[in-house]
Design a protein around this motif. Structure first.
Motif, PDB file in Angstrom:
ATOM      1  N   THR A 110     -30.364  37.756  78.225  1.00 22.00           N
ATOM      2  CA  THR A 110     -30.523  36.385  78.730  1.00 22.00           C
ATOM      3  C   THR A 110     -29.168  35.707  78.880  1.00 22.00           C
ATOM      4  OG1 THR A 110     -32.713  36.170  77.725  1.00 22.00           O
ATOM      5  CG2 THR A 110     -31.533  34.136  78.215  1.00 22.00           C
ATOM      6  N   ALA A 111     -28.355  35.797  77.842  1.00 22.11           N
ATOM      7  CA  ALA A 111     -27.017  35.185  77.909  1.00 22.11           C
ATOM      8  C   ALA A 111     -26.186  35.815  79.015  1.00 22.11           C
ATOM      9  CB  ALA A 111     -26.320  35.339  76.559  1.00 22.11           C
ATOM     10  N   THR A 112     -26.333  37.131  79.198  1.00 23.23           N
ATOM     11  CA  THR A 112     -25.556  37.818  80.237  1.00 23.23           C
ATOM     12  C   THR A 112     -26.012  37.400  81.627  1.00 23.23           C
ATOM     13  OG1 THR A 112     -25.331  39.691  78.713  1.00 23.23           O
ATOM     14  CG2 THR A 112     -24.801  40.086  81.034  1.00 23.23           C
ATOM     15  N   ALA A 144     -18.276  31.385  92.327  1.00 18.54           N
ATOM     16  CA  ALA A 144     -17.707  32.014  93.515  1.00 18.54           C
ATOM     17  C   ALA A 144     -18.229  31.391  94.795  1.00 18.54           C
ATOM     18  CB  ALA A 144     -18.024  33.516  93.500  1.00 18.54           C
ATOM     19  N   ALA A 145     -19.380  30.720  94.763  1.00 15.27           N
ATOM     20  CA  ALA A 145     -19.945  30.098  95.978  1.00 15.27           C
ATOM     21  C   ALA A 145     -20.544  28.756  95.587  1.00 15.27           C
ATOM     22  CB  ALA A 145     -21.011  31.016  96.586  1.00 15.27           C
ATOM     23  N   PRO A 146     -19.701  27.769  95.281  1.00 17.32           N
ATOM     24  CA  PRO A 146     -20.213  26.474  94.815  1.00 17.32           C
ATOM     25  C   PRO A 146     -21.080  25.768  95.847  1.00 17.32           C
ATOM     26  CG  PRO A 146     -17.852  26.393  95.221  1.00 17.32           C
ATOM     27  CD  PRO A 146     -18.235  27.820  95.284  1.00 17.32           C
ATOM     28  N   GLU A 147     -20.801  26.026  97.127  1.00 18.00           N
ATOM     29  CA  GLU A 147     -21.607  25.374  98.159  1.00 18.00           C
ATOM     30  C   GLU A 147     -23.039  25.897  98.133  1.00 18.00           C
ATOM     31  OE1 GLU A 147     -19.798  29.063  99.736  1.00 18.00           O
ATOM     32  OE2 GLU A 147     -19.089  27.345  98.577  1.00 18.00           O
ATOM     33  N   ASP A 148     -23.222  27.186  97.854  1.00 21.16           N
ATOM     34  CA  ASP A 148     -24.580  27.731  97.730  1.00 21.16           C
ATOM     35  C   ASP A 148     -25.278  27.146  96.506  1.00 21.16           C
ATOM     36  OD1 ASP A 148     -24.467  29.275 100.020  1.00 21.16           O
ATOM     37  OD2 ASP A 148     -23.854  31.100  98.968  1.00 21.16           O
ATOM     38  N   ALA A 149     -24.548  27.044  95.412  1.00 22.83           N
ATOM     39  CA  ALA A 149     -25.141  26.502  94.186  1.00 22.83           C
ATOM     40  C   ALA A 149     -25.594  25.073  94.378  1.00 22.83           C
ATOM     41  CB  ALA A 149     -24.136  26.594  93.048  1.00 22.83           C
ATOM     42  N   ALA A 150     -24.901  24.337  95.264  1.00 19.97           N
ATOM     43  CA  ALA A 150     -25.256  22.940  95.481  1.00 19.97           C
ATOM     44  C   ALA A 150     -26.487  22.785  96.360  1.00 19.97           C
ATOM     45  CB  ALA A 150     -24.073  22.202  96.100  1.00 19.97           C
ATOM     46  N   ARG A 151     -26.813  23.803  97.173  1.00 22.59           N
ATOM     47  CA  ARG A 151     -27.924  23.686  98.126  1.00 22.59           C
ATOM     48  C   ARG A 151     -29.291  23.988  97.492  1.00 22.59           C
ATOM     49  NH1 ARG A 151     -24.439  26.727 101.825  1.00 22.59           N
ATOM     50  NH2 ARG A 151     -23.578  25.313 103.398  1.00 22.59           N
ATOM     51  N   CYS A 152     -29.330  24.607  96.344  1.00 23.28           N
ATOM     52  CA  CYS A 152     -30.625  25.080  95.838  1.00 23.28           C
ATOM     53  C   CYS A 152     -30.748  24.913  94.334  1.00 23.28           C
ATOM     54  CB  CYS A 152     -30.827  26.558  96.207  1.00 23.28           C
ATOM     55  SG  CYS A 152     -29.657  27.676  95.407  1.00 23.28           S
ATOM     56  N   ARG A 153     -32.000  24.927  93.912  1.00 22.38           N
ATOM     57  CA  ARG A 153     -32.329  25.070  92.498  1.00 22.38           C
ATOM     58  C   ARG A 153     -32.909  26.489  92.341  1.00 22.38           C
ATOM     59  NH1 ARG A 153     -36.879  21.297  91.735  1.00 22.38           N
ATOM     60  NH2 ARG A 153     -36.695  21.794  89.504  1.00 22.38           N
ATOM     61  N   LEU A 154     -32.244  27.302  91.563  1.00 20.43           N
ATOM     62  CA  LEU A 154     -32.640  28.705  91.417  1.00 20.43           C
ATOM     63  C   LEU A 154     -33.001  28.982  89.968  1.00 20.43           C
ATOM     64  CD1 LEU A 154     -32.888  31.650  92.486  1.00 20.43           C
ATOM     65  CD2 LEU A 154     -30.452  31.919  91.947  1.00 20.43           C
ATOM     66  N   ALA A 155     -34.139  29.615  89.759  1.00 16.59           N
ATOM     67  CA  ALA A 155     -34.567  30.007  88.409  1.00 16.59           C
ATOM     68  C   ALA A 155     -34.757  31.516  88.365  1.00 16.59           C
ATOM     69  CB  ALA A 155     -35.858  29.304  88.016  1.00 16.59           C
ATOM     70  N   VAL A 156     -34.315  32.099  87.281  1.00 20.95           N
ATOM     71  CA  VAL A 156     -34.471  33.537  87.062  1.00 20.95           C
ATOM     72  C   VAL A 156     -35.556  33.737  86.013  1.00 20.95           C
ATOM     73  CG1 VAL A 156     -33.331  35.695  86.450  1.00 20.95           C
ATOM     74  CG2 VAL A 156     -32.020  33.852  87.547  1.00 20.95           C
ATOM     75  N   ILE A 157     -36.593  34.481  86.407  1.00 15.36           N
ATOM     76  CA  ILE A 157     -37.723  34.753  85.511  1.00 15.36           C
ATOM     77  C   ILE A 157     -37.597  36.187  85.025  1.00 15.36           C
ATOM     78  CG2 ILE A 157     -40.224  34.727  85.257  1.00 15.36           C
ATOM     79  CD1 ILE A 157     -38.992  32.014  86.071  1.00 15.36           C
ATOM     80  N   ALA A 211     -43.783  37.272  81.773  1.00 16.55           N
ATOM     81  CA  ALA A 211     -42.875  36.393  82.525  1.00 16.55           C
ATOM     82  C   ALA A 211     -42.305  35.305  81.614  1.00 16.55           C
ATOM     83  CB  ALA A 211     -43.618  35.773  83.701  1.00 16.55           C
ATOM     84  N   ARG A 212     -40.957  35.131  81.690  1.00 17.54           N
ATOM     85  CA  ARG A 212     -40.281  34.148  80.829  1.00 17.54           C
ATOM     86  C   ARG A 212     -39.044  33.635  81.553  1.00 17.54           C
ATOM     87  NH1 ARG A 212     -36.246  34.686  76.635  1.00 17.54           N
ATOM     88  NH2 ARG A 212     -36.176  36.931  77.044  1.00 17.54           N
ATOM     89  N   PRO A 213     -38.914  32.308  81.728  1.00 19.83           N
ATOM     90  CA  PRO A 213     -37.697  31.792  82.365  1.00 19.83           C
ATOM     91  C   PRO A 213     -36.488  32.028  81.469  1.00 19.83           C
ATOM     92  CG  PRO A 213     -39.335  30.045  81.996  1.00 19.83           C
ATOM     93  CD  PRO A 213     -39.828  31.259  81.292  1.00 19.83           C
ATOM     94  N   VAL A 214     -35.401  32.570  82.048  1.00 25.96           N
ATOM     95  CA  VAL A 214     -34.248  32.902  81.209  1.00 25.96           C
ATOM     96  C   VAL A 214     -32.934  32.321  81.733  1.00 25.96           C
ATOM     97  CG1 VAL A 214     -35.215  35.016  80.219  1.00 25.96           C
ATOM     98  CG2 VAL A 214     -34.009  35.122  82.412  1.00 25.96           C
ATOM     99  N   ALA A 215     -32.856  32.019  82.995  1.00 21.69           N
ATOM    100  CA  ALA A 215     -31.577  31.540  83.533  1.00 21.69           C
ATOM    101  C   ALA A 215     -31.840  30.623  84.723  1.00 21.69           C
ATOM    102  CB  ALA A 215     -30.703  32.724  83.958  1.00 21.69           C
ATOM    103  N   GLY A 216     -30.798  29.870  85.073  1.00 19.71           N
ATOM    104  CA  GLY A 216     -30.923  28.964  86.200  1.00 19.71           C
ATOM    105  C   GLY A 216     -31.592  27.667  85.813  1.00 19.71           C
ATOM    106  N   ASP A 217     -32.317  27.078  86.751  1.00 16.79           N
ATOM    107  CA  ASP A 217     -32.940  25.779  86.572  1.00 16.79           C
ATOM    108  C   ASP A 217     -34.101  25.874  85.586  1.00 16.79           C
ATOM    109  OD1 ASP A 217     -34.830  23.531  87.115  1.00 16.79           O
ATOM    110  OD2 ASP A 217     -33.269  22.986  88.560  1.00 16.79           O
ATOM    111  N   PRO A 218     -34.003  25.306  84.378  1.00 15.13           N
ATOM    112  CA  PRO A 218     -35.056  25.474  83.376  1.00 15.13           C
ATOM    113  C   PRO A 218     -36.361  24.803  83.759  1.00 15.13           C
ATOM    114  CG  PRO A 218     -33.397  23.914  82.615  1.00 15.13           C
ATOM    115  CD  PRO A 218     -32.863  24.519  83.874  1.00 15.13           C
ATOM    116  N   GLU A 219     -36.311  23.642  84.434  1.00 14.00           N
ATOM    117  CA  GLU A 219     -37.544  22.960  84.817  1.00 14.00           C
ATOM    118  C   GLU A 219     -38.305  23.769  85.861  1.00 14.00           C
ATOM    119  OE1 GLU A 219     -36.709  19.010  86.066  1.00 14.00           O
ATOM    120  OE2 GLU A 219     -35.969  18.355  84.109  1.00 14.00           O
TER     121      GLU A 219
END
Length: 995
Positions: A175-177, A188-201, A300-308
């Motif tokens: 999870t930390a990794t 590396a791509a701040p503009e992409d990070a600003a366009r979306c909310r991404l969650a890793v399950i 399924a468990r949310p582990v990274a990205g947008d927690p909400e």
């Protein structure tokens, strides 16, 4: 250490004693400059000897010492003074060549193992995030990841954490990794990070908090547009971020790889988009998802990205997960998926596959997940993604027996520990148990097996795998509970149609009737119904394992109806694990045992007592029968009491035979068919002898009180005298008497004949119990002669008129009831005829052969297949017995071992005396045992005696199961019988007929 040969020899011996396999190489390493400061320190060898592979640990330590940039002094001094470091570092070096390589490349990382604080024992995600925080690029992230892995492995191999805690720490590190990798991708791509909310399950083992050392990390990506961004642009940006994150973790660099990130569990798999919106995910699962996809979502468990967003994903899909069990063919789909997994394993790997093979980790996981999906709909305590936590909750809720859960827990921990140790060695993704001796030795020692690591490892592995396979098969049937019972008033889990389909798939020929039985047993809110709901799923699986599941279920309902209000009955089945399984085996094995049980259902208690399935001998049975007869008021009541004992003990014998033949979850099927035949023969013979003794006592008491005017004895003949009776055997007998002092011959004869007539009348009274026919046709002059004779009359007849067949018949004579002294004197008379002082002359041998050939031609029933008739057919009982008896008549005067009434004992004695070859004796014995087993099986299955295989397919299959042949192998059983008896006939042709 090399100054004197004697000292070298002493060191060499010490190294071997400490577990080194290459003591010469170890001596050279210890003598080298790298370990000079500590080479003579006593704790070093002890610590190396405690590792999984002392040779590997020593090589790794030397490499690490040589790699120290400022020399090895700090490392070595800390090593010998700090036991925690010594145990951790050497434990890792002895278990993992890959982590030894890492330490050689990063020689100061050993300092990560120095601390031994309480907080260090069970680090969580936040701790690992701090350890990875300084990683500014993929390469440094890999190094930091391996450093954290080193600490986890050290705690694991030293036993500071157990396998479940280690797996949870590995999942937290993953999870930390993932978070760190996603952070690098976003930087590396701040503009992409600003366009979306991404969650890793996280899915799979990472999602379940039970990760391996080396495993794909399964994920699903969900994204939404950030404020002001369009959905299309947001999904493209999220896809680029997700792809970059996956590459950071998956790509190989000079520092190796972390692990592959696998997104193939996403909707549509590889063919679907890498990233979807939440609404797109929900729509897919509502309309298109297959059963296995809902099973995967359990973890399924949310582990990274947008927690909400991650929490919203899990909340939106959870209701769909817990409705999956209501889908058509749900259980069938899950079972079929498991079968496909096994079918796809390469045959060469099947026996070494620790994860996917039968008895592997996946069997535990599938069984637990299936139960979760069924029962978790109404019980929120079961909704855990972690296998062992879910198993504990299933046990706490009563969905799995405590004993079963404890065994599964122990087996799963052992198998997961094996998997961890195998992967840890080279940090490679594998689930195959190694084949090389040195690898197996290291693996066994890493598990604490030191006496004989390889043998102990194989034994423990197979034991745990057997437990897993057995319980997997058992638990996979538990969802049928919901198919038939109301878990809450008014709440039916499945339609009758769906439930019927599942019962039919398990082999129930009449699922509608089965449903009625189940509803009658398990419906309602009473304690009785609640216990039945716990028992039935397991029983259904055991019934389904038989040739006639319908009969098993019907018998169980009848027994339950008869005993349902008895407080001990259901408690016995629930609390005594063996009792329920034994009952299921007995009820579904045929007609005889259930018919006996239903006549006296309280005999079910026999199935739960530890000694309950041990047949009782004549010395116990006869006093009980005679005491019961003595308490009766009439002869009819007396013989009914004797029959009651016979019924109970016949059930005990049949149940013991069935359980040993089928095997149970606690014990495999009995490997020695001959021992089973002997056990049944002794038990049935002793029981019939006690019953006849009871009938004799009842007949005497009816007219003469305690003393008959003449001494009287019953002599067993045939299989009765040989103590080789089967369930359907007649009792062949001779009746002998001798007038008491002062009693005339005529009075004594009248009394003896009236006793015989009364005995036969009493034993022939109509009853639903199996009959006990008395056959006296082996008496002198056969049916034309008197039923009972005095001892002197027998002696005169045998001296003047007896034929060869009568001497042969007397080979089986043994006293069975009545006056013991008279019985003994009759046997002394018989010995002179059956063991002739000079053996047989050739004329007598020719006469026996002629009689046997005539019997073969005349007595085989019309239309019977001579290759399948167990008594008179080719290589059957008659062939073997006449061959053995001819050897007895010819040689018993000079070979004392042949003076026995038992066929197998006489055959063994003839072999030991060199009268028959080892192989020929084995062939005859095998045929005799098999024919006897078939006859017993036919009686157990059909409830009536038979000398050939049943024509009905279901009955034939049931006989096959009794003989150890699985479903669909009845034809193989018949072929094996023909092959065995054909070989026996060839021996008979040679030994008996002199061909």
């Amino acid at each position: 250490m090399t100054t004197a040969p004697g000292r070298r020899s002493s060191t060499f011996t010490r190294l071997l004693r400490h577990g080194f396999t290459d003591a010469s190489a170890a001596e050279r390493l210890l003598d080298g400059p790298a370990l000079a400061p500590v080479r003579s320190h006593p704790v070093l060898l002890d610590a190396l000897g405690a590792t999984a592979d002392p040779d590997l640990a020593l090589r790794g330590l030397v490499r690490l010492a040589e790699a120290q940039p400022d020399g090895p002094q700090e490392l070595l001094s800390t090593l010998v003074t700090a036991k925690p470091l010594r145990d951790r570092l050497l434990g890792v070096l002895g278990a993992s060549e890959a982590l030894a390589d890492h330490l050689a490349r990063h020689p100061l990382d050993w300092r990560a193992l120095v601390t031994y604080e309480a907080a260090d024992l069970h680090p969580g995600v936040a701790d690992f995030e701090r350890d990875l925080a300084d990683a500014g690029d993929p390469v440094s992230l890999r190094v930091a990841y391996r450093r954290c892995l080193l600490s986890i492995a050290a705690r694991d191999v030293c036993g500071t954490t157990d396998v479940a805690q280690a797996a949870a720490e590995l999942a937290d590190l993953a999870t930390a990794t993932l978070r760190a990798a996603l952070g690098l991708a976003g930087a590396a791509a701040p503009e992409d990070a600003a366009r979306c909310r991404l969650a890793v399950i996280a899915m799979g083992k990472c999602g379940g908090h039970e990760l391996n050392y080396v495993s794909d990390v399964d994920v699903i990506f969900v994204a939404e547009a950030a404020d002001g961004a369009g959905e299309h642009d947001a999904l493209q940006a999220a896809t680029r971020l997700a792809s970059h994150m996956m590459r950071i973790c998956s790509e190989t660099t000079v520092e190796g790889t972390i692990w592959p990130v696998d997104a193939n569990l996403r909707p549509e798999g590889r063919n679907g988009p890498l990233v979807r919106t939440l609404s797109s995910h929900v729509a897919y699962y509502q309309r298109w998802a297959k059963t296995w996809e809902f099973q995967a979502l359990l973890k399924a468990r949310p582990v990274a990205g947008d927690p909400e967003l991650g929490a919203a994903y899990v909340d939106a899909l959870a209701p769909l997960v817990w409705q999956a069990a209501e889908r058509d063919n749900f259980v069938t789909d899950v079972q079929e998926m498991r079968r496909r997994v096994v079918d796809n394993i390469p045959r060469a790997h099947l026996d070494r596959e620790l994860k996917l093979g039968p008895g592997g980790l996946r069997d535990v996981e599938f069984a637990v997940q299936l139960l979760q999906l069924v029962h978790g709909r109404s019980d929120g305590t079961l909704r855990s993604g972690t296998t062992l936590s879910a198993l504990a909750s299933l046990a706490a809720g009563g969905y799995v027996g405590r004993s079963d859960a404890a065994q599964l827990d122990a087996a799963y921990r052992f198998l997961r520990t094996m998997e961890h140790r195998i992967q840890l060695h080279r940090l490679r993704r594998t689930h195959l148990v190694p084949e090389a001796e040195e690898d197996l030795r290291r693996l066994g020692r890493s598990l604490g097996l030191r006496a004989d690591p390889v043998a102990e490892l194989n034994r423990e592995w197979k034991r745990h795998a057997s437990v897993v396979r057995r319980l997997h098969e058992k638990l996979f049937y538990r969802p049928l509970l919901d198919a038939v019972a109301q878990l809450a008033p008014g709440e039916i889990r499945l339609s009758p149609e769906a439930a019927g389909q599942r019962l039919e798939a398990l082999g129930y020929a009449d699922p509608a009737a089965a449903l009625r039985h189940l509803e009658a047993l398990a419906s309602g809110v009473s304690r009785k119904a609640a216990i039945q709901r716990t028992l039935l799923p397991v029983l259904l699986g055991w019934f389904a394992d038989s040739a006639d599941p319908d009969a098993g279920l019907l018998g169980f309902r009848k027994v339950s109806d008869a005993l349902g209000t008895t407080p001990w009955y259901l408690r016995l089945l629930r609390d005594e694990g063996a009792a329920a399984e034994n009952l299921a085996r007995v009820l579904s094995a045929g007609r005889l045992a259930p018919d006996l049980l239903l006549r006296a259902p309280e005999a079910v208690a026999i199935l739960g007592a530890p000694e309950g399935l041990e047949p009782r001998g004549r010395d116990h049975l006869e006093p009980e029968v005679l005491a019961a007869v003595g308490r009766a008021d009439t002869p009819e009541q007396a013989v009914a009491a004797a029959r009651g004992v016979r019924r109970r003990e016949l059930f005990r014998t049949a149940a013991a035979d069935i359980v040993a033949s089928y095997g149970t979850e606690e014990a495999p099927a009995h490997p020695d068919a001959g021992a089973l035949v002997d056990q049944v023969g002794r038990a049935v013979t002793d029981l019939n002898a006690a019953t006849i003794a009871g009938a004799l006592r009842a007949a005497v008491r009816a007219e003469w009180g305690d003393t008959l005017p003449t001494r009287f004895a019953v002599i067993g003949m045939g299989r009765f005298g040989g103590r080789e009776q089967g369930y359907g055997s007649d009792a062949d007998v001779l009746f002998v008497h001798e007038p008491r002092d002062g009693v005339g011959e005529e009075e004594a004869a009248r009394a003896a004949n009236r006793v015989v007539a009364e005995m036969r009348r009493l034993l022939q009274l109509p009853t639903t119990d199996p009959p006990l026919p008395i056959d006296a046709d082996l008496r002198p002059e056969g049916r034309s002669g008197p039923l009972v004779r005095t001892l002197k009359s027998y002696e005169a007849y045998y001296r003047r008129w007896s034929l060869g067949w009568e001497s042969q018949a007397l080979l089986r004579a043994a006293p069975m009831a009545g006056d013991p002294d008279l019985g003994r004197r009759f046997i002394e008379l018989a010995d002179r005829l059956r063991y002739p002082a000079k053996g047989l002359d050739e004329a007598a041998v020719r006469e026996i052969r002629r009689l046997k050939a005539r019997m073969e031609n005349e007595r085989l029933p019309r239309g019977a297949d001579p290759t399948l008739h167990t008594k008179l057919g080719r290589g059957g009982l008659s062939d073997v017995e006449w061959t053995v008896q001819l050897l007895q008549l010819r040689h018993a005067h000079e070979v004392p071992g042949l003076r026995t009434t038992r066929t197998r004992e006489a055959l063994a004695a003839a072999r030991d005396a060199g009268l028959i070859g080892e192989q020929d004796a084995r062939i005859l014995d095998e045929a005799w045992v098999l024919a006897s087993r078939v006859r017993n099986g036919v009686m157990l299955v059909r409830g009536r005696a038979g000398d050939t295989f049943p024509a009905d397919a279901r009955e034939l299959a049931a006989v096959g199961r009794y003989l150890g042949y699985g479903p669909g192998h009845a034809g193989e059983m018949v072929d094996d019988y023909r092959r065995t008896t054909r070989r026996a006939r060839a021996v008979v042709e040679q030994l008996f007929y002199g061909a």
